[in-house]
Design a protein around this motif. Sequence first.
Motif, short mmCIF file in Angstrom:
data_model
loop_
_atom_site.label_atom_id
_atom_site.label_comp_id
_atom_site.label_asym_id
_atom_site.label_seq_id
_atom_site.Cartn_x
_atom_site.Cartn_y
_atom_site.Cartn_z
N ILE A 61 0.86 -1.18 0.00
CA ILE A 61 0.00 0.00 0.00
C ILE A 61 0.90 1.23 0.00
O ILE A 61 1.76 1.37 0.86
N ASP A 62 0.71 2.08 -0.98
CA ASP A 62 1.42 3.35 -1.04
C ASP A 62 0.39 4.47 -0.98
O ASP A 62 -0.66 4.40 -1.63
N GLY A 63 0.71 5.51 -0.21
CA GLY A 63 -0.23 6.61 -0.13
C GLY A 63 0.29 7.73 0.74
O GLY A 63 1.49 7.83 1.01
N ARG A 64 -0.62 8.55 1.19
CA ARG A 64 -0.26 9.68 2.04
C ARG A 64 -1.23 9.78 3.21
O ARG A 64 -2.41 9.45 3.09
N VAL A 65 -0.69 10.24 4.34
CA VAL A 65 -1.50 10.41 5.54
C VAL A 65 -1.29 11.82 6.09
O VAL A 65 -0.25 12.44 5.87
N ARG A 66 -2.29 12.29 6.83
CA ARG A 66 -2.17 13.53 7.58
C ARG A 66 -2.65 13.26 9.00
O ARG A 66 -3.58 12.48 9.22
N TRP A 67 -2.01 13.91 9.96
CA TRP A 67 -2.37 13.74 11.37
C TRP A 67 -3.31 14.88 11.78
O TRP A 67 -3.10 16.03 11.40
N LYS A 68 -4.32 14.56 12.58
CA LYS A 68 -5.26 15.57 13.07
C LYS A 68 -5.17 15.65 14.59
O LYS A 68 -5.42 14.67 15.30
N VAL A 69 -4.76 16.82 15.08
CA VAL A 69 -4.67 17.07 16.53
C VAL A 69 -5.63 18.19 16.86
O VAL A 69 -5.38 19.35 16.54
N GLY A 70 -6.76 17.86 17.48
CA GLY A 70 -7.78 18.87 17.73
C GLY A 70 -8.25 19.45 16.41
O GLY A 70 -8.57 18.72 15.48
#
Length: 205
Positions: free
Chosen positions: A151-160
């Motif tokens: 699996i190749d892709g992109r992620v973003r983190w959500k803090v509040g």
Amino acid sequence: MSEKDSQRHRQRRRRIIAFLLLFLFIILLVILIIFLALRPSKPAFVLQDVTVYAFNATVPNFLTSSLLVTICSRNPNDNIGVYYNRLEVYATHHSQQITHRTSLPPSYQGHNEVIIWSPLVYGTDVPVAPFIFSGLVQDQYRGNIFVTIKIDGRVRWKVGPFVSSRYHLYVRCRAFINVGTQRTGITVGDNAVKYQLDQRCDVSV
């Protein structure tokens, strides 16, 4: 406007710009401190099962395959959510891609939440390097198939309310499947066999 008024206007404008830059710096610094304090952990992936509909290396240097894979992802963070963007799943054999890429829908994963995907990865008459093809034929004859689901892709983190920039996500799930006379799978349809794996995957962010 007199020269004195013009100078005051420039000074006022400089103060406003300096204040905005300082305010922006403080906001970014706070986000960075919170992000580092929470220490986001990368998601955990497990290849739960693979259903083999086709895996035929019969034509010289060409492979036809069709695999339905079930992949589970868990977010181990208590205070950080994960946005998945542009995820693509495909299969490889000895580092050579043997199926087309299948896109997964963008999704959000909350704290300690689990997401399960079941994409179909397939390829018809995919060209394979001759030395890899000979190994595939031998594997088929012995009844053992080794593939890697990637699996190749992109992620973003959500803090509040804050969302980070995009990070590259790389997932590698190794699958060893016994398809010979002593196969361990369960027949689920015409020429389709399901193999329960529960194989942990390597994850890099």
